[in-house]
Design a protein around this motif. Structure first.
Motif, PDB file in Angstrom:
ATOM      1  N   HIS A 298       5.040  12.514  21.856  1.00  0.00           N
ATOM      2  CA  HIS A 298       3.867  11.798  22.842  1.00  0.00           C
ATOM      3  C   HIS A 298       4.530  11.157  23.955  1.00  0.00           C
ATOM      4  O   HIS A 298       4.067  11.280  25.043  1.00  0.00           O
ATOM      5  CB  HIS A 298       3.462  10.605  21.917  1.00  0.00           C
ATOM      6  N   ASN A 299       5.528  10.556  23.994  1.00  0.00           N
ATOM      7  CA  ASN A 299       6.386   9.821  25.197  1.00  0.00           C
ATOM      8  C   ASN A 299       6.652  10.937  26.193  1.00  0.00           C
ATOM      9  O   ASN A 299       6.365  10.769  27.525  1.00  0.00           O
ATOM     10  CB  ASN A 299       7.515   9.128  24.800  1.00  0.00           C
TER      11      ASN A 299
ATOM     12  N   THR B  94       3.256  12.533  28.035  1.00  0.00           N
ATOM     13  CA  THR B  94       2.749  11.547  28.711  1.00  0.00           C
ATOM     14  C   THR B  94       3.552  11.195  30.076  1.00  0.00           C
ATOM     15  O   THR B  94       3.065  11.087  31.103  1.00  0.00           O
ATOM     16  CB  THR B  94       2.510  10.323  27.731  1.00  0.00           C
ATOM     17  N   TYR B  95       5.036  11.276  29.775  1.00  0.00           N
ATOM     18  CA  TYR B  95       5.900  10.891  31.034  1.00  0.00           C
ATOM     19  C   TYR B  95       5.813  11.897  31.946  1.00  0.00           C
ATOM     20  O   TYR B  95       5.517  11.882  33.237  1.00  0.00           O
ATOM     21  CB  TYR B  95       7.277  10.585  30.523  1.00  0.00           C
TER      22      TYR B  95
ATOM     23  N   THR C  32       3.271  13.987  32.439  1.00  0.00           N
ATOM     24  CA  THR C  32       1.880  13.923  33.084  1.00  0.00           C
ATOM     25  C   THR C  32       1.923  12.863  34.218  1.00  0.00           C
ATOM     26  O   THR C  32       1.471  13.033  35.146  1.00  0.00           O
ATOM     27  CB  THR C  32       0.954  13.593  31.996  1.00  0.00           C
ATOM     28  N   ARG C  33       2.504  11.818  33.900  1.00  0.00           N
ATOM     29  CA  ARG C  33       2.723  10.800  34.906  1.00  0.00           C
ATOM     30  C   ARG C  33       3.426  11.096  36.142  1.00  0.00           C
ATOM     31  O   ARG C  33       3.212  10.569  37.092  1.00  0.00           O
ATOM     32  CB  ARG C  33       3.267   9.364  34.267  1.00  0.00           C
TER      33      ARG C  33
ATOM     34  N   SER D 284      -0.769  20.347  33.338  1.00  0.00           N
ATOM     35  CA  SER D 284      -1.073  20.510  32.031  1.00  0.00           C
ATOM     36  C   SER D 284      -0.557  22.093  31.550  1.00  0.00           C
ATOM     37  O   SER D 284       0.159  22.206  30.579  1.00  0.00           O
ATOM     38  CB  SER D 284      -2.483  20.424  31.469  1.00  0.00           C
TER      39      SER D 284
ATOM     40  N   TYR E 213      -1.009  15.206  22.523  1.00  0.00           N
ATOM     41  CA  TYR E 213       0.056  14.546  22.894  1.00  0.00           C
ATOM     42  C   TYR E 213       0.334  13.753  24.265  1.00  0.00           C
ATOM     43  O   TYR E 213       0.956  12.824  24.382  1.00  0.00           O
ATOM     44  CB  TYR E 213       1.209  15.302  22.861  1.00  0.00           C
ATOM     45  N   ASN E 214      -0.710  13.922  25.098  1.00  0.00           N
ATOM     46  CA  ASN E 214      -0.936  13.502  26.300  1.00  0.00           C
ATOM     47  C   ASN E 214      -1.605  12.093  25.885  1.00  0.00           C
ATOM     48  O   ASN E 214      -2.917  11.851  25.625  1.00  0.00           O
ATOM     49  CB  ASN E 214      -1.737  14.169  27.336  1.00  0.00           C
ATOM     50  N   ASP E 215      -0.964  10.727  26.068  1.00  0.00           N
ATOM     51  CA  ASP E 215      -1.834   9.844  25.800  1.00  0.00           C
ATOM     52  C   ASP E 215      -2.183   8.849  26.766  1.00  0.00           C
ATOM     53  O   ASP E 215      -2.280   7.504  26.793  1.00  0.00           O
ATOM     54  CB  ASP E 215      -0.544   8.722  24.945  1.00  0.00           C
ATOM     55  N   LEU E 216      -2.175   9.433  27.899  1.00  0.00           N
ATOM     56  CA  LEU E 216      -2.722   8.635  29.269  1.00  0.00           C
ATOM     57  C   LEU E 216      -4.274   8.165  29.136  1.00  0.00           C
ATOM     58  O   LEU E 216      -4.827   9.189  28.522  1.00  0.00           O
ATOM     59  CB  LEU E 216      -2.534   9.275  30.429  1.00  0.00           C
TER      60      LEU E 216
ATOM     61  N   GLU F  48      -5.519   6.091  34.045  1.00  0.00           N
ATOM     62  CA  GLU F  48      -4.272   6.232  34.377  1.00  0.00           C
ATOM     63  C   GLU F  48      -4.005   7.660  35.082  1.00  0.00           C
ATOM     64  O   GLU F  48      -2.932   7.776  35.638  1.00  0.00           O
ATOM     65  CB  GLU F  48      -3.284   6.235  33.316  1.00  0.00           C
TER      66      GLU F  48
END
Length: 131
Positions: A70-71, A74-75, A77-78, A83, A101-104, A108
């Protein structure tokens, strides 16, 4: 952010060196498992869970290895990676995995396509105003 990733990767590099030394010093054939015990044998799921429990007490947050996926997603993506790239990077065959798994949060997200849409709307409005 990037400092956290560099910190984690630094420790990962240290672990890989330590792991190699353990295997070499014990004179055993490298089996390829990332997590090993002091005797060089692969760490079982129970051993890894015990490690995660100890780490959770140290950082006062629940730690589980699966959270790293997940981290990472998300990282990335940030960082602004698309994608499609992340899906290929992770080796997934489905965009569904990225969604999981993208937790944004929506707030955000960097909605780059919204700028494109606004440009199209502005162009259409300009054409309509000239008619």
């Amino acid at each position: 952010g990037i400092k956290n990733l560099q910190y984690i990767l630094g420790h990962f590099d240290e672990w890989i060196k330590e792991r190699s030394e353990i295997i070499e010093n014990l004179g055993i054939e490298d089996h390829g498992y990332l997590f090993i015990k002091r005797n060089g044998q692969p760490a079982t799921q129970n051993v890894i869970r015990n490690w995660a429990d100890k780490w959770s007490k140290i950082v006062n947050k629940t730690v589980y290895l699966h959270c790293l996926r997940h981290n990472l997603v998300t990282y990335l993506t940030r960082l602004g990676l698309g994608s499609d790239f992340i899906i290929a990077f992770m080796g997934w065959s489905s965009a569904e995995m990225y969604k999981i798994y993208n937790d944004l949060e929506d707030s955000e997200m960097d909605w780059k396509d919204s700028e494109k849409l606004q440009a199209i709307i502005n162009k259409k409005l300009l054409i309509l105003n000239k008619i």
